[in-house]
Design a protein around this motif. Structure first.
Motif, PDB file in Angstrom:
ATOM      1  N   LYS A  10     -14.149  13.558   0.284  1.00 50.80           N
ATOM      2  CA  LYS A  10     -13.185  12.838  -0.418  1.00 50.80           C
ATOM      3  C   LYS A  10     -11.818  13.167   0.003  1.00 50.80           C
ATOM      4  O   LYS A  10     -11.409  14.482   0.507  1.00 50.80           O
ATOM      5  CB  LYS A  10     -13.007  13.129  -2.149  1.00 50.80           C
ATOM      6  N   ALA A  11     -10.722  12.332   0.533  1.00 53.62           N
ATOM      7  CA  ALA A  11      -9.737  12.292   1.086  1.00 53.62           C
ATOM      8  C   ALA A  11      -8.760  11.191   0.731  1.00 53.62           C
ATOM      9  O   ALA A  11      -8.986  10.366   0.074  1.00 53.62           O
ATOM     10  CB  ALA A  11      -9.671  12.158   2.648  1.00 53.62           C
ATOM     11  N   ARG A  12      -7.503  11.863   0.438  1.00 58.44           N
ATOM     12  CA  ARG A  12      -6.341  10.930   0.155  1.00 58.44           C
ATOM     13  C   ARG A  12      -5.465  10.869   1.181  1.00 58.44           C
ATOM     14  O   ARG A  12      -5.234  11.808   1.748  1.00 58.44           O
ATOM     15  CB  ARG A  12      -5.606  11.498  -1.275  1.00 58.44           C
ATOM     16  N   ILE A  13      -4.951   9.629   1.663  1.00 62.80           N
ATOM     17  CA  ILE A  13      -3.928   9.618   2.657  1.00 62.80           C
ATOM     18  C   ILE A  13      -2.721   8.571   2.111  1.00 62.80           C
ATOM     19  O   ILE A  13      -3.151   7.442   1.684  1.00 62.80           O
ATOM     20  CB  ILE A  13      -4.608   8.700   3.838  1.00 62.80           C
ATOM     21  N   PHE A  14      -1.620   8.951   2.365  1.00 61.84           N
ATOM     22  CA  PHE A  14      -0.456   8.120   2.227  1.00 61.84           C
ATOM     23  C   PHE A  14      -0.318   7.383   3.272  1.00 61.84           C
ATOM     24  O   PHE A  14      -0.383   7.627   4.339  1.00 61.84           O
ATOM     25  CB  PHE A  14       0.731   9.270   2.093  1.00 61.84           C
ATOM     26  N   LEU A  40       0.865  -1.093  -0.113  1.00 63.94           N
ATOM     27  CA  LEU A  40       0.176  -0.077   0.024  1.00 63.94           C
ATOM     28  C   LEU A  40       0.934   1.238  -0.082  1.00 63.94           C
ATOM     29  O   LEU A  40       1.868   1.465   0.730  1.00 63.94           O
ATOM     30  CB  LEU A  40      -0.869  -0.051   1.130  1.00 63.94           C
ATOM     31  N   TYR A  41       0.595   2.239  -0.707  1.00 60.60           N
ATOM     32  CA  TYR A  41       1.178   3.551  -0.850  1.00 60.60           C
ATOM     33  C   TYR A  41       0.409   4.630  -0.496  1.00 60.60           C
ATOM     34  O   TYR A  41       0.651   5.522   0.397  1.00 60.60           O
ATOM     35  CB  TYR A  41       1.871   3.845  -2.086  1.00 60.60           C
ATOM     36  N   SER A  42      -0.847   4.558  -0.986  1.00 59.66           N
ATOM     37  CA  SER A  42      -1.754   5.846  -0.694  1.00 59.66           C
ATOM     38  C   SER A  42      -3.197   5.136  -1.032  1.00 59.66           C
ATOM     39  O   SER A  42      -3.521   4.204  -1.787  1.00 59.66           O
ATOM     40  CB  SER A  42      -1.536   6.881  -1.421  1.00 59.66           C
ATOM     41  N   VAL A  43      -4.337   5.724  -0.382  1.00 62.41           N
ATOM     42  CA  VAL A  43      -5.536   5.321  -0.571  1.00 62.41           C
ATOM     43  C   VAL A  43      -6.395   6.718  -0.705  1.00 62.41           C
ATOM     44  O   VAL A  43      -6.267   7.638   0.039  1.00 62.41           O
ATOM     45  CB  VAL A  43      -6.276   4.670   0.670  1.00 62.41           C
ATOM     46  N   SER A  44      -7.432   6.779  -1.859  1.00 62.61           N
ATOM     47  CA  SER A  44      -8.211   7.818  -2.140  1.00 62.61           C
ATOM     48  C   SER A  44      -9.714   7.280  -1.856  1.00 62.61           C
ATOM     49  O   SER A  44      -9.916   6.106  -2.087  1.00 62.61           O
ATOM     50  CB  SER A  44      -7.987   8.305  -3.498  1.00 62.61           C
ATOM     51  N   GLY A  45     -10.582   8.086  -1.216  1.00 61.06           N
ATOM     52  CA  GLY A  45     -11.810   7.584  -1.002  1.00 61.06           C
ATOM     53  C   GLY A  45     -12.575   8.708  -0.169  1.00 61.06           C
ATOM     54  O   GLY A  45     -12.241   9.805   0.142  1.00 61.06           O
ATOM     55  N   LYS A  46     -13.819   8.253   0.496  1.00 61.67           N
ATOM     56  CA  LYS A  46     -14.532   9.018   1.261  1.00 61.67           C
ATOM     57  C   LYS A  46     -14.105   8.951   2.802  1.00 61.67           C
ATOM     58  O   LYS A  46     -14.250   7.815   3.245  1.00 61.67           O
ATOM     59  CB  LYS A  46     -15.975   8.598   1.173  1.00 61.67           C
ATOM     60  N   GLU A  61     -13.244   4.994   3.294  1.00 61.37           N
ATOM     61  CA  GLU A  61     -13.745   4.234   2.499  1.00 61.37           C
ATOM     62  C   GLU A  61     -13.515   4.078   1.038  1.00 61.37           C
ATOM     63  O   GLU A  61     -13.562   5.082   0.331  1.00 61.37           O
ATOM     64  CB  GLU A  61     -15.325   3.912   2.451  1.00 61.37           C
ATOM     65  N   ALA A  62     -12.822   3.050   0.398  1.00 62.69           N
ATOM     66  CA  ALA A  62     -12.474   2.994  -0.911  1.00 62.69           C
ATOM     67  C   ALA A  62     -12.964   1.887  -1.650  1.00 62.69           C
ATOM     68  O   ALA A  62     -12.721   0.611  -1.114  1.00 62.69           O
ATOM     69  CB  ALA A  62     -11.023   3.067  -1.069  1.00 62.69           C
TER      70      ALA A  62
END
Length: 186
Positions: free
Chosen positions: A44-48, A2-8, A20-21
């Motif tokens: 919407k958010a993106r987390i590394f 895992l590197y990053s996740v984008s979702g709600k 939630e992705a």
């Protein structure tokens, strides 16, 4: 990996965020700095992310910037420093300040982070000194001023949690101790 996740962003708490992705909710341990900068719930958010595995299981740590995630990875790679100590250091110091503290061999300032202590701080400096590049801002005087100011506030009867919150609110620009104290008491 895992590197990053984008979702709600569906849950946002001081040390925890859930994104939630594609129907999958991923829970992240986050710093208080990350918490304050996260968008509103259902945005919407993106987390590394950094995945840390230990005897207790696996845990995801989340960061808003790639730079912060990379710094976490560097700190966490040092022997004897775990992810919780790495998060604590990221909460207390900006990247430039942390580099400055390490380049100036200021273990006393690192030891102020919960769970670090003097010996672990000295070892961390030895481990990281060659891994980080020299920062242009090698000035640790504002950190020393904050320590002095914290002692004054403690003597006036303030609790450590109140002191930490107040010191985070102070501007970065250089000020005399008296001016900083007035701003804290205001």
């Amino acid at each position: 990996m895992l590197y990053s996740v984008s979702g709600k962003l569906i849950i946002k708490k001081p040390k925890l965020a859930v994104i939630e992705a594609n129907g999958l909710g991923l829970e992240f341990t986050i710093s208080s700095k990350t918490f304050r900068k996260l968008p509103k719930i259902n945005s919407k958010a993106r987390i590394f992310c950094a995945l840390c595995v230990n005897n207790g299981g696996a845990e995801l740590y989340g960061f808003l910037t790639e730079e912060e995630k990379n710094l976490f990875d560097i700190i966490n790679s040092a022997p004897g420093i775990g992810p919780k100590s790495a998060i604590g250091l990221l909460e207390k110091f900006s990247q430039d300040k942390l580099f400055s503290v390490i380049n100036n061999n200021r273990a006393d300032l690192l030891a102020q982070v919960g769970g670090m202590g003097q010996k672990r701080s000295e070892r961390l400096i030895l481990e990281l000194k060659n891994k980080i590049k020299k920062s242009a801002a090698d000035d640790v005087s504002s950190l020393e001023d904050n320590l002095e100011l914290a002692e004054v506030l403690r003597a006036l009867g303030y609790k450590q949690k109140e002191i930490d919150g107040t010191l985070k609110e102070l501007p970065e620009k250089p000020m005399k101790l008296e001016e900083r104290l007035k701003k804290c008491l205001a």
